[in-house]
Design a protein around this motif. Structure first.
Motif, PDB file in Angstrom:
ATOM      1  N   ALA A  70      -0.095  -2.564 -10.590  1.00 26.52           N
ATOM      2  CA  ALA A  70      -0.461  -1.814 -11.791  1.00 26.52           C
ATOM      3  C   ALA A  70      -1.106  -0.485 -11.407  1.00 26.52           C
ATOM      4  CB  ALA A  70      -1.414  -2.624 -12.656  1.00 26.52           C
ATOM      5  N   ARG A  71      -0.684   0.562 -12.054  1.00 32.31           N
ATOM      6  CA  ARG A  71      -1.245   1.895 -11.824  1.00 32.31           C
ATOM      7  C   ARG A  71      -2.767   1.893 -12.008  1.00 32.31           C
ATOM      8  NH1 ARG A  71       1.855   4.874 -15.502  1.00 32.31           N
ATOM      9  NH2 ARG A  71       3.397   5.060 -13.858  1.00 32.31           N
ATOM     10  N   GLU A  72      -3.258   1.072 -12.920  1.00 31.75           N
ATOM     11  CA  GLU A  72      -4.683   1.031 -13.251  1.00 31.75           C
ATOM     12  C   GLU A  72      -5.557   0.581 -12.085  1.00 31.75           C
ATOM     13  OE1 GLU A  72      -2.420   0.359 -17.148  1.00 31.75           O
ATOM     14  OE2 GLU A  72      -2.163  -0.165 -15.041  1.00 31.75           O
ATOM     15  N   VAL A  73      -4.974  -0.056 -11.069  1.00 31.95           N
ATOM     16  CA  VAL A  73      -5.755  -0.543  -9.930  1.00 31.95           C
ATOM     17  C   VAL A  73      -6.471   0.607  -9.220  1.00 31.95           C
ATOM     18  CG1 VAL A  73      -3.916  -0.465  -8.163  1.00 31.95           C
ATOM     19  CG2 VAL A  73      -5.745  -2.177  -8.000  1.00 31.95           C
ATOM     20  N   ARG A  74      -5.859   1.775  -9.180  1.00 36.36           N
ATOM     21  CA  ARG A  74      -6.446   2.923  -8.466  1.00 36.36           C
ATOM     22  C   ARG A  74      -7.857   3.233  -8.955  1.00 36.36           C
ATOM     23  NH1 ARG A  74      -3.372   3.361  -4.558  1.00 36.36           N
ATOM     24  NH2 ARG A  74      -1.299   4.239  -4.667  1.00 36.36           N
ATOM     25  N   GLU A  75      -8.035   3.281 -10.275  1.00 38.46           N
ATOM     26  CA  GLU A  75      -9.330   3.644 -10.838  1.00 38.46           C
ATOM     27  C   GLU A  75     -10.256   2.440 -11.018  1.00 38.46           C
ATOM     28  OE1 GLU A  75     -10.905   5.684 -14.922  1.00 38.46           O
ATOM     29  OE2 GLU A  75      -9.146   6.569 -13.938  1.00 38.46           O
ATOM     30  N   ALA A  76      -9.690   1.310 -11.457  1.00 37.02           N
ATOM     31  CA  ALA A  76     -10.516   0.156 -11.815  1.00 37.02           C
ATOM     32  C   ALA A  76     -10.929  -0.706 -10.637  1.00 37.02           C
ATOM     33  CB  ALA A  76      -9.785  -0.709 -12.838  1.00 37.02           C
ATOM     34  N   ASN A  77     -10.164  -0.667  -9.530  1.00 37.60           N
ATOM     35  CA  ASN A  77     -10.453  -1.552  -8.401  1.00 37.60           C
ATOM     36  C   ASN A  77     -10.051  -0.864  -7.090  1.00 37.60           C
ATOM     37  OD1 ASN A  77     -10.735  -3.675  -6.589  1.00 37.60           O
ATOM     38  ND2 ASN A  77      -9.847  -5.195  -7.957  1.00 37.60           N
ATOM     39  N   ALA A  79     -11.085  -1.135  -4.109  1.00 33.06           N
ATOM     40  CA  ALA A  79     -10.947  -2.013  -2.939  1.00 33.06           C
ATOM     41  C   ALA A  79      -9.551  -2.628  -2.895  1.00 33.06           C
ATOM     42  CB  ALA A  79     -12.012  -3.107  -2.965  1.00 33.06           C
ATOM     43  N   ALA A  80      -9.072  -3.126  -4.016  1.00 28.23           N
ATOM     44  CA  ALA A  80      -7.722  -3.696  -4.067  1.00 28.23           C
ATOM     45  C   ALA A  80      -6.676  -2.619  -3.836  1.00 28.23           C
ATOM     46  CB  ALA A  80      -7.488  -4.402  -5.398  1.00 28.23           C
ATOM     47  N   ALA A  81      -6.899  -1.436  -4.398  1.00 24.40           N
ATOM     48  CA  ALA A  81      -5.954  -0.329  -4.193  1.00 24.40           C
ATOM     49  C   ALA A  81      -5.864   0.026  -2.713  1.00 24.40           C
ATOM     50  CB  ALA A  81      -6.380   0.884  -5.013  1.00 24.40           C
ATOM     51  N   GLY A  82      -6.992   0.076  -2.036  1.00 22.90           N
ATOM     52  CA  GLY A  82      -6.997   0.379  -0.602  1.00 22.90           C
ATOM     53  C   GLY A  82      -6.279  -0.682   0.209  1.00 22.90           C
ATOM     54  N   LEU A  83      -6.492  -1.940  -0.140  1.00 23.44           N
ATOM     55  CA  LEU A  83      -5.811  -3.042   0.540  1.00 23.44           C
ATOM     56  C   LEU A  83      -4.299  -2.919   0.363  1.00 23.44           C
ATOM     57  CD1 LEU A  83      -6.060  -5.874   1.976  1.00 23.44           C
ATOM     58  CD2 LEU A  83      -6.036  -6.835  -0.336  1.00 23.44           C
ATOM     59  N   LEU A  84      -3.871  -2.676  -0.863  1.00 19.86           N
ATOM     60  CA  LEU A  84      -2.442  -2.559  -1.146  1.00 19.86           C
ATOM     61  C   LEU A  84      -1.831  -1.346  -0.441  1.00 19.86           C
ATOM     62  CD1 LEU A  84      -2.502  -3.525  -4.911  1.00 19.86           C
ATOM     63  CD2 LEU A  84      -1.614  -4.902  -3.033  1.00 19.86           C
ATOM     64  N   ASP A  85      -2.525  -0.219  -0.489  1.00 20.74           N
ATOM     65  CA  ASP A  85      -2.021   0.986   0.187  1.00 20.74           C
ATOM     66  C   ASP A  85      -1.903   0.769   1.690  1.00 20.74           C
ATOM     67  OD1 ASP A  85      -1.746   2.490  -2.135  1.00 20.74           O
ATOM     68  OD2 ASP A  85      -3.769   3.328  -1.995  1.00 20.74           O
ATOM     69  N   GLY A 113      -8.615 -16.772  -7.161  1.00 21.76           N
ATOM     70  CA  GLY A 113      -9.840 -16.815  -7.958  1.00 21.76           C
ATOM     71  C   GLY A 113     -10.443 -15.429  -8.150  1.00 21.76           C
ATOM     72  N   GLU A 114      -9.713 -14.397  -7.740  1.00 22.40           N
ATOM     73  CA  GLU A 114     -10.238 -13.024  -7.799  1.00 22.40           C
ATOM     74  C   GLU A 114     -10.721 -12.688  -9.200  1.00 22.40           C
ATOM     75  OE1 GLU A 114     -11.846 -10.024  -6.620  1.00 22.40           O
ATOM     76  OE2 GLU A 114     -10.494 -10.748  -5.051  1.00 22.40           O
ATOM     77  N   ALA A 115     -11.924 -12.105  -9.279  1.00 21.71           N
ATOM     78  CA  ALA A 115     -12.535 -11.780 -10.562  1.00 21.71           C
ATOM     79  C   ALA A 115     -12.742 -10.280 -10.749  1.00 21.71           C
ATOM     80  CB  ALA A 115     -13.866 -12.530 -10.697  1.00 21.71           C
ATOM     81  N   ARG A 116     -12.076  -9.473  -9.932  1.00 19.44           N
ATOM     82  CA  ARG A 116     -12.097  -8.017 -10.134  1.00 19.44           C
ATOM     83  C   ARG A 116     -10.770  -7.614 -10.778  1.00 19.44           C
ATOM     84  NH1 ARG A 116     -13.093  -5.899  -4.336  1.00 19.44           N
ATOM     85  NH2 ARG A 116     -11.737  -7.671  -3.951  1.00 19.44           N
ATOM     86  N   PRO A 117     -10.783  -6.596 -11.654  1.00 22.80           N
ATOM     87  CA  PRO A 117      -9.584  -6.271 -12.430  1.00 22.80           C
ATOM     88  C   PRO A 117      -8.431  -5.710 -11.595  1.00 22.80           C
ATOM     89  CG  PRO A 117     -11.260  -4.594 -12.755  1.00 22.80           C
ATOM     90  CD  PRO A 117     -11.901  -5.702 -11.952  1.00 22.80           C
ATOM     91  N   TYR A 118      -7.239  -5.986 -12.094  1.00 17.42           N
ATOM     92  CA  TYR A 118      -5.987  -5.425 -11.561  1.00 17.42           C
ATOM     93  C   TYR A 118      -5.712  -5.789 -10.106  1.00 17.42           C
ATOM     94  CZ  TYR A 118      -6.381  -2.840 -15.876  1.00 17.42           C
ATOM     95  OH  TYR A 118      -6.531  -2.509 -17.208  1.00 17.42           O
ATOM     96  N   ALA A 119      -6.239  -6.907  -9.631  1.00 21.70           N
ATOM     97  CA  ALA A 119      -5.943  -7.385  -8.279  1.00 21.70           C
ATOM     98  C   ALA A 119      -4.680  -8.241  -8.366  1.00 21.70           C
ATOM     99  CB  ALA A 119      -7.119  -8.170  -7.709  1.00 21.70           C
TER     100      ALA A 119
END
Length: 129
Positions: A70-77, A79-85, A113-119
């Motif tokens: 999801a595009r929204e991961v960049r702003e909302a999460n 850490a997840a965006a960095g992992l994916l990149d 069980g991830e509780a941060r958005p857009y992961a």
């Protein structure tokens, strides 16, 4: 008894059934899971197991030729965006609603069980040769 890799028998078996082009949705605890795909729900408590732990374990066993998030991961999460990149230089980004629509075609859903958005990420399986 297996001595390494993914020990969860349901997940190990589901991975063994995947083929070229099949989709695998790795998702957080809040992602709506569509009807149809096989689901392996690993969520235990909020944050356990984490999106990062499950993604790393899956990538050790899967050949992945593409990934969509999801595009929204960049702003909302971030850490997840960095992992994916870090894992997917050619990561495709789509609106979250589109990712939910695409997930209907997944062959397997692995809920963390991830509780941060857009992961969430939709992986496309490749071949090892």
């Amino acid at each position: 008894m297996k001595k390494g890799g993914i020990l969860n028998r349901h997940l190990a078996g589901a991975i063994a059934e995947l083929g070229h082009g099949h989709g695998v949705l790795v998702c957080d605890a809040g992602m709506p899971i569509p009807e149809g795909p096989r689901v392996v729900d690993l969520a235990f408590r909020a944050g356990v197991p984490s999106f990062a732990e499950i993604l790393e374990g899956l990538l050790a066993e899967l050949v992945v030729e593409g990934a969509t998030a999801a595009r929204e991961v960049r702003e909302a999460n971030p850490a997840a965006a960095g992992l994916l990149d870090g894992h997917f230089p050619g990561l495709a980004l789509v609106p979250h609603e589109e990712l939910k629509r695409l997930s209907v075609g997944a062959r397997l859903v692995v809920r963390t069980g991830e509780a941060r958005p857009y992961a969430n990420v939709l992986l496309r399986c490749g071949v090892f040769f």
